[in-house]
Every structure is written in C-alpha cells, then in structure tokens.
Write a protein that holds these residues in place. Sequence first.
Motif, PDB file in Angstrom:
ATOM      1  N   PHE A  31       0.817  -1.207   0.000  1.00  0.00           N
ATOM      2  CA  PHE A  31       0.000   0.000   0.000  1.00  0.00           C
ATOM      3  C   PHE A  31       0.853   1.259   0.000  1.00  0.00           C
ATOM      4  O   PHE A  31       0.473   2.269  -0.596  1.00  0.00           O
ATOM      5  CB  PHE A  31      -0.989  -0.015   1.163  1.00  0.00           C
ATOM      6  N   ALA A  32       2.019   1.225   0.640  1.00  0.00           N
ATOM      7  CA  ALA A  32       2.925   2.370   0.606  1.00  0.00           C
ATOM      8  C   ALA A  32       3.436   2.599  -0.814  1.00  0.00           C
ATOM      9  O   ALA A  32       3.521   3.738  -1.288  1.00  0.00           O
ATOM     10  CB  ALA A  32       4.084   2.165   1.566  1.00  0.00           C
ATOM     11  N   ASP A  33       3.750   1.508  -1.515  1.00  0.00           N
ATOM     12  CA  ASP A  33       4.209   1.601  -2.906  1.00  0.00           C
ATOM     13  C   ASP A  33       3.100   2.132  -3.810  1.00  0.00           C
ATOM     14  O   ASP A  33       3.344   3.012  -4.638  1.00  0.00           O
ATOM     15  CB  ASP A  33       4.685   0.232  -3.395  1.00  0.00           C
ATOM     16  N   VAL A  34       1.896   1.616  -3.636  1.00  0.00           N
ATOM     17  CA  VAL A  34       0.757   2.097  -4.435  1.00  0.00           C
ATOM     18  C   VAL A  34       0.514   3.572  -4.163  1.00  0.00           C
ATOM     19  O   VAL A  34       0.276   4.362  -5.081  1.00  0.00           O
ATOM     20  CB  VAL A  34      -0.507   1.255  -4.155  1.00  0.00           C
ATOM     21  N   ASP A  35       0.606   3.966  -2.903  1.00  0.00           N
ATOM     22  CA  ASP A  35       0.405   5.361  -2.536  1.00  0.00           C
ATOM     23  C   ASP A  35       1.459   6.257  -3.173  1.00  0.00           C
ATOM     24  O   ASP A  35       1.146   7.320  -3.711  1.00  0.00           O
ATOM     25  CB  ASP A  35       0.424   5.498  -1.012  1.00  0.00           C
ATOM     26  N   ALA A  36       2.720   5.820  -3.150  1.00  0.00           N
ATOM     27  CA  ALA A  36       3.800   6.612  -3.741  1.00  0.00           C
ATOM     28  C   ALA A  36       3.625   6.751  -5.250  1.00  0.00           C
ATOM     29  O   ALA A  36       3.805   7.841  -5.812  1.00  0.00           O
ATOM     30  CB  ALA A  36       5.148   5.973  -3.422  1.00  0.00           C
ATOM     31  N   ARG A  37       3.252   5.660  -5.900  1.00  0.00           N
ATOM     32  CA  ARG A  37       3.057   5.717  -7.352  1.00  0.00           C
ATOM     33  C   ARG A  37       1.860   6.586  -7.721  1.00  0.00           C
ATOM     34  O   ARG A  37       1.894   7.334  -8.699  1.00  0.00           O
ATOM     35  CB  ARG A  37       2.869   4.310  -7.918  1.00  0.00           C
ATOM     36  N   THR A  38       0.800   6.499  -6.927  1.00  0.00           N
ATOM     37  CA  THR A  38      -0.372   7.327  -7.186  1.00  0.00           C
ATOM     38  C   THR A  38      -0.038   8.794  -7.003  1.00  0.00           C
ATOM     39  O   THR A  38      -0.438   9.642  -7.806  1.00  0.00           O
ATOM     40  CB  THR A  38      -1.529   6.920  -6.244  1.00  0.00           C
ATOM     41  N   LYS A  39       0.724   9.117  -5.954  1.00  0.00           N
ATOM     42  CA  LYS A  39       1.121  10.509  -5.717  1.00  0.00           C
ATOM     43  C   LYS A  39       1.992  11.016  -6.849  1.00  0.00           C
ATOM     44  O   LYS A  39       1.823  12.146  -7.314  1.00  0.00           O
ATOM     45  CB  LYS A  39       1.847  10.633  -4.383  1.00  0.00           C
ATOM     46  N   ALA A  40       2.929  10.205  -7.318  1.00  0.00           N
ATOM     47  CA  ALA A  40       3.795  10.609  -8.425  1.00  0.00           C
ATOM     48  C   ALA A  40       2.969  10.861  -9.680  1.00  0.00           C
ATOM     49  O   ALA A  40       3.202  11.844 -10.405  1.00  0.00           O
ATOM     50  CB  ALA A  40       4.855   9.543  -8.688  1.00  0.00           C
ATOM     51  N   PHE A  41       2.006  10.000  -9.952  1.00  0.00           N
ATOM     52  CA  PHE A  41       1.158  10.166 -11.131  1.00  0.00           C
ATOM     53  C   PHE A  41       0.319  11.435 -11.033  1.00  0.00           C
ATOM     54  O   PHE A  41       0.259  12.224 -11.982  1.00  0.00           O
ATOM     55  CB  PHE A  41       0.247   8.945 -11.304  1.00  0.00           C
ATOM     56  N   THR A  42      -0.320  11.652  -9.890  1.00  0.00           N
ATOM     57  CA  THR A  42      -1.169  12.841  -9.750  1.00  0.00           C
ATOM     58  C   THR A  42      -0.329  14.117  -9.784  1.00  0.00           C
ATOM     59  O   THR A  42      -0.766  15.131 -10.334  1.00  0.00           O
ATOM     60  CB  THR A  42      -2.017  12.791  -8.468  1.00  0.00           C
ATOM     61  N   ASP A  43       0.878  14.068  -9.233  1.00  0.00           N
ATOM     62  CA  ASP A  43       1.768  15.232  -9.317  1.00  0.00           C
ATOM     63  C   ASP A  43       2.157  15.522 -10.762  1.00  0.00           C
ATOM     64  O   ASP A  43       2.204  16.679 -11.185  1.00  0.00           O
ATOM     65  CB  ASP A  43       3.023  15.023  -8.468  1.00  0.00           C
ATOM     66  N   ALA A  44       2.430  14.479 -11.535  1.00  0.00           N
ATOM     67  CA  ALA A  44       2.785  14.657 -12.947  1.00  0.00           C
ATOM     68  C   ALA A  44       1.608  15.228 -13.736  1.00  0.00           C
ATOM     69  O   ALA A  44       1.790  16.116 -14.579  1.00  0.00           O
ATOM     70  CB  ALA A  44       3.228  13.331 -13.556  1.00  0.00           C
ATOM     71  N   VAL A  45       0.414  14.754 -13.459  1.00  0.00           N
ATOM     72  CA  VAL A  45      -0.773  15.278 -14.145  1.00  0.00           C
ATOM     73  C   VAL A  45      -0.979  16.744 -13.784  1.00  0.00           C
ATOM     74  O   VAL A  45      -1.240  17.585 -14.656  1.00  0.00           O
ATOM     75  CB  VAL A  45      -2.027  14.436 -13.804  1.00  0.00           C
ATOM     76  N   ALA A  46      -0.838  17.079 -12.515  1.00  0.00           N
ATOM     77  CA  ALA A  46      -1.012  18.472 -12.078  1.00  0.00           C
ATOM     78  C   ALA A  46       0.050  19.374 -12.703  1.00  0.00           C
ATOM     79  O   ALA A  46      -0.257  20.488 -13.141  1.00  0.00           O
ATOM     80  CB  ALA A  46      -0.959  18.555 -10.561  1.00  0.00           C
ATOM     81  N   ASP A  47       1.300  18.902 -12.769  1.00  0.00           N
ATOM     82  CA  ASP A  47       2.356  19.697 -13.395  1.00  0.00           C
ATOM     83  C   ASP A  47       2.073  19.911 -14.878  1.00  0.00           C
ATOM     84  O   ASP A  47       2.269  21.011 -15.405  1.00  0.00           O
ATOM     85  CB  ASP A  47       3.713  19.012 -13.227  1.00  0.00           C
ATOM     86  N   GLY A  48       1.632  18.870 -15.546  1.00  0.00           N
ATOM     87  CA  GLY A  48       1.279  18.988 -16.959  1.00  0.00           C
ATOM     88  C   GLY A  48       0.129  19.952 -17.174  1.00  0.00           C
ATOM     89  O   GLY A  48       0.126  20.752 -18.124  1.00  0.00           O
ATOM     90  N   TYR A  49      -0.851  19.907 -16.297  1.00  0.00           N
ATOM     91  CA  TYR A  49      -1.994  20.820 -16.392  1.00  0.00           C
ATOM     92  C   TYR A  49      -1.532  22.269 -16.221  1.00  0.00           C
ATOM     93  O   TYR A  49      -1.903  23.141 -16.998  1.00  0.00           O
ATOM     94  CB  TYR A  49      -3.034  20.461 -15.331  1.00  0.00           C
TER      95      TYR A  49
END
Length: 60
Positions: A31-49
């Motif tokens: 769950f820590a790994d899933v959380d880290a990957r989800t945070k990285a993905f959402t951060d990348a989407v927000a940066d792209g936006y």
Amino acid sequence: MKQLFFVAVGVVIGFAAAHRIAHTPGGARLFADVDARTKAFTDAVADGYRSREAELRNDA
C-alpha cells in the motif's frame, strides 16, 4: 437492483480484505508503494496541467 446489491457486497468485501492485508508487513509495503506511485502520477498530471495552462495564457 440485484446487481447493485452485489456491487455493494463486493465493495464491502474489498475494503475488509484491504484492511486485513494492510496490517501485514508485506501489505503495508504494497500500500505504501501504491500510494507513492499514485502521488507521483497525480503530481505529474497536475504539473502537466499547470504547464499547459501557462502555455495557453501566453498565447492569448
């Protein structure tokens, strides 16, 4: 209505299973790994936006 019942039962079983798995060392790591990957993905989407929004503002 029957399908909605089965979906609700599936969600409850899923939450119960996730709760029990999270209490194991391997589950906590998962769950820590899933959380880290989800945070990285959402951060990348927000940066792209924000980047695209800045581009559009500069073009206007």
